[in-house]
Enzyme design. Structure first.
Site, PDB file in Angstrom:
ATOM      1  N   LYS A 162      33.418  49.624  19.255  1.00 48.13           N
ATOM      2  CA  LYS A 162      34.588  49.643  20.144  1.00 48.13           C
ATOM      3  C   LYS A 162      35.875  49.650  19.337  1.00 48.13           C
ATOM      4  O   LYS A 162      36.800  50.432  19.597  1.00 48.13           O
ATOM      5  CB  LYS A 162      34.578  48.426  21.069  1.00 48.13           C
ATOM      6  CG  LYS A 162      35.778  48.375  22.007  1.00 48.13           C
ATOM      7  CD  LYS A 162      36.166  46.960  22.400  1.00 48.13           C
ATOM      8  CE  LYS A 162      36.909  46.256  21.290  1.00 48.13           C
ATOM      9  NZ  LYS A 162      37.447  44.932  21.704  1.00 48.13           N
ATOM     10  N   CYS A 232      38.810  43.810  39.099  1.00 43.67           N
ATOM     11  CA  CYS A 232      37.346  43.751  38.983  1.00 43.67           C
ATOM     12  C   CYS A 232      36.958  42.700  37.949  1.00 43.67           C
ATOM     13  O   CYS A 232      36.401  43.002  36.890  1.00 43.67           O
ATOM     14  CB  CYS A 232      36.810  45.132  38.602  1.00 43.67           C
ATOM     15  SG  CYS A 232      35.041  45.337  38.936  1.00 43.67           S
ATOM     16  N   CYS A 239      37.365  42.036  45.403  1.00 42.04           N
ATOM     17  CA  CYS A 239      36.943  43.230  46.138  1.00 42.04           C
ATOM     18  C   CYS A 239      37.845  43.510  47.336  1.00 42.04           C
ATOM     19  O   CYS A 239      38.091  44.674  47.670  1.00 42.04           O
ATOM     20  CB  CYS A 239      35.494  43.088  46.597  1.00 42.04           C
ATOM     21  SG  CYS A 239      34.298  43.013  45.237  1.00 42.04           S
ATOM     22  N   CYS A 242      40.669  45.679  46.376  1.00 44.00           N
ATOM     23  CA  CYS A 242      40.322  46.887  45.631  1.00 44.00           C
ATOM     24  C   CYS A 242      40.297  48.112  46.544  1.00 44.00           C
ATOM     25  O   CYS A 242      39.669  48.088  47.605  1.00 44.00           O
ATOM     26  CB  CYS A 242      38.959  46.714  44.965  1.00 44.00           C
ATOM     27  SG  CYS A 242      38.461  48.152  43.987  1.00 44.00           S
TER      28      CYS A 242
END
Length: 254
Positions: A162, A232, A239, A242
């Site tokens: 990463k 998230c 949620c 979202c």
């Protein structure tokens, strides 16, 4: 010339499915609703006010420094950022930069002093060791610069895939792959952006690169990291706030 003509004719037969023995082309797998999900995430990230936007690695280096120094600072910020909140990484980088953050200044610094400056980043004792080892390698092997390939970057102590991909993005402005951290890994699995559940970020990187258009590889890390920091969340995701609630496979379960 003969070889290229043959390849071209095969490609045409493969795409049209004409001719004897030709097989219909298999459609490349891609997740359901991913384009709409992506657009909605872009909308939620429009304000650019997540910790990654204000204190992420791309904000931690001295943009007025010589390019070689800037690239070194990018790599150091990435090494510090592992398992550490952006706010803590940013503060540690600021303290380092006040002392003049270069390859030579770090090599001249004793371990105790370096540890005091970067504390309380996660695993700071290990990072002192890795930073000193990596900096010595950069001095000896790369003339004080950082490597310009993922393959060489991941050979440095304390540098994982990463970090290597983000170093390529930020320091070299080159996209060699997708940088997958815990946020990208978690959200990709929740949205079913992987064919089957992946256990580790590196698995997720490979799975995403199989279908995600290359021109999105650089953007996707920034989008999903901020989305993961604000909406998230790892535990108790928001949620109800979202925009993807109606088309997210995980929304009803969580």
């Amino acid at each position: 010339p003969r070889q290229s003509r043959r390849r071209k004719s095969l490609a045409i037969a493969y795409e049209t499915g004409q001719g004897e023995g030709a097989e219909p082309r298999r459609a490349r797998w891609e997740p359901r609703d991913w384009r709409e999900q992506l657009e909605r995430i872009r909308e939620m990230r429009r304000s650019r006010d997540a910790p990654v936007d204000e204190m992420g690695v791309q904000k931690c280096y001295d943009s007025s420094a010589p390019p070689q120094v800037m690239r070194y600072q990018v790599l150091l910020a990435l090494m510090l950022s592992s398992q550490t909140k952006d706010q803590v990484t940013s503060a540690a980088m600021l303290r380092l930069r006040r002392r003049g953050l270069t390859v030579d200044s770090v090599l001249q610094m004793d371990d105790d002093t370096l540890g005091q400056i970067i504390y309380p980043v996660g695993f700071w004792r290990n990072k002192v060791k890795y930073i000193k080892q990596t900096t010595a390698i950069l001095k000896q092997k790369y003339g004080g610069d950082i490597p310009s390939t993922v393959e060489e970057l991941v050979q440095l102590p304390g540098v994982g895939p990463k970090m290597a991909h983000l170093a390529m993005h930020i320091a070299w402005d080159s996209v060699a792959g997708i940088a997958v951290d815990t946020h990208v890994h978690r959200i990709s699995n929740r949205l079913k952006w992987v064919k089957k559940e992946t256990k580790h970020p590196e698995e997720t990187r490979v799975a995403l690169e199989e279908w995600l258009p290359r021109d999105l590889w650089k953007e996707i890390n920034w989008l999903l990291v901020g989305f993961g920091q604000q909406t998230c969340l790892p535990v108790n995701p928001r949620c109800s706030q979202c925009l993807n609630q109606d088309i997210c496979p995980a929304a009803k379960r969580l």
